[in-house]
Design a protein around this motif. Structure first.
Motif, mmCIF file in Angstrom:
data_model
loop_
_atom_site.group_PDB
_atom_site.id
_atom_site.type_symbol
_atom_site.label_atom_id
_atom_site.label_comp_id
_atom_site.label_asym_id
_atom_site.label_seq_id
_atom_site.Cartn_x
_atom_site.Cartn_y
_atom_site.Cartn_z
ATOM 1 N N PRO A 293 -8.829 3.308 2.221
ATOM 2 C CA PRO A 293 -7.658 4.278 2.549
ATOM 3 C C PRO A 293 -7.904 4.648 3.736
ATOM 4 O O PRO A 293 -8.628 5.083 4.490
ATOM 5 C CB PRO A 293 -8.067 5.483 1.422
ATOM 6 N N PRO B 273 -2.974 4.628 0.172
ATOM 7 C CA PRO B 273 -4.008 4.009 -0.440
ATOM 8 C C PRO B 273 -4.425 2.401 -0.030
ATOM 9 O O PRO B 273 -3.687 1.911 0.761
ATOM 10 C CB PRO B 273 -3.441 3.928 -2.151
ATOM 11 N N CYS C 286 0.893 -1.272 -0.049
ATOM 12 C CA CYS C 286 0.139 0.111 -0.094
ATOM 13 C C CYS C 286 0.899 1.047 0.114
ATOM 14 O O CYS C 286 0.511 2.378 -0.375
ATOM 15 C CB CYS C 286 -0.953 0.120 1.156
ATOM 16 N N GLU D 54 -2.955 8.730 4.542
ATOM 17 C CA GLU D 54 -2.249 8.957 3.271
ATOM 18 C C GLU D 54 -2.002 7.847 2.192
ATOM 19 O O GLU D 54 -1.964 7.807 1.082
ATOM 20 C CB GLU D 54 -1.023 9.687 3.342
ATOM 21 N N ASP E 19 -6.760 -2.806 -4.154
ATOM 22 C CA ASP E 19 -7.965 -2.541 -5.337
ATOM 23 C C ASP E 19 -8.731 -3.917 -5.832
ATOM 24 O O ASP E 19 -9.610 -3.777 -6.513
ATOM 25 C CB ASP E 19 -7.273 -1.912 -6.526
#
Length: 176
Positions: free
Chosen positions: A123, A128, A96, A126, A131
Motif C-alpha cells: 500500500p 491499496p 488499485c 491511500e 492481493d
C-alpha cells in the motif's frame, strides 16, 4: 465470469453490467473473478455511488428475492487486470484505485521483463495494493517467447512483499 471476453469492453452496456453484478450479488456462495484490459471503465463503474440501489432495482425487476444489498464492494467478486508489457503497467494504477475485496494482476502472457512492480505490491499513501498475482507464458501455435527469468523476477518481488503468486504456465516457447 467470462472466459474469452472482457466484461468492461465498451460494447457491454451498463444495464448488462448491472444485471451481471446483480447475479453475483445474489450468489455469495460463489467467488467471481473478473479480468479486464479496461481498468478505467471498471473503476468508473465500480466507483458509482448509486450502484447498490441500481442493483437492488434490477433484482426486483427480475423477480429475484430481495435481500438488502449493503456491502460494496461485493465480498465474492475479485477484480483483476491483464498486464503483458511495461506499457500496460499503468493498468495497475486504475485497478488499485477501484473498490474491490481482492485485486489481482494477471501477468499473462508475460512478453517482456516488467522490471519493478513493487509500487503495486505494498500500500502506498491511500491506495491499496495487489492481493494476488498470476504469471504465465503465451500458449498456442503463434506464441511469443517468455523468458523464465522475467517470471522469476516477478515471483521474487511478490514473495518479498508477501503477495501470493501463481505461476500458471510457462507457455509454448519458454526460454532462459
Amino acid at each position: 465470469v467470462n472466459s474469452m471476453s472482457d466484461l468492461f469492453h465498451e460494447a457491454v452496456r451498463e444495464t448488462l453490467l448491472d444485471a451481471m453484478f446483480t447475479v453475483m450479488a445474489g450468489a455469495p456462495h460463489h467467488t467471481f473473478q473478473i479480468l479486464t484490459k479496461r481498468p478505467e471503465r471498471m473503476q468508473a463503474y465500480c466507483s458509482q455511488r448509486p450502484l447498490l440501489g441500481r442493483l437492488q432495482e434490477c433484482r426486483m425487476r427480475a423477480g429475484l428475492r430481495v435481500h438488502p444489498l449493503h456491502v460494496w464492494p461485493l465480498p465474492n467478486v475479485w477484480l483483476g487486470v491483464s498486464v503483458e508489457t511495461k506499457a500496460t503497467l499503468p493498468r495497475l494504477n486504475a485497478l488499485c484505485a477501484t473498490p474491490a475485496t481482492l485485486r489481482f494482476a494477471s501477468f499473462e502472457p508475460l512478453l517482456e521483463d516488467l522490471k519493478d512492480i513493487t509500487p503495486w505490491l505494498a500500500p502506498v499513501l491511500e491506495l491499496p495494493a495487489l492481493d494476488w498475482c498470476i504469471i504465465g507464458g503465451e500458449s498456442g501455435p503463434k506464441a511469443r517467447p517468455c523468458n523464465l527469468e522475467w517470471a522469476r523476477h516477478l515471483i521474487r518481488q511478490c514473495r518479498g512483499a508477501n503477495v501470493p503468486v501463481w505461476m500458471k504456465q510457462v507457455g509454448e516457447r519458454p526460454c532462459i
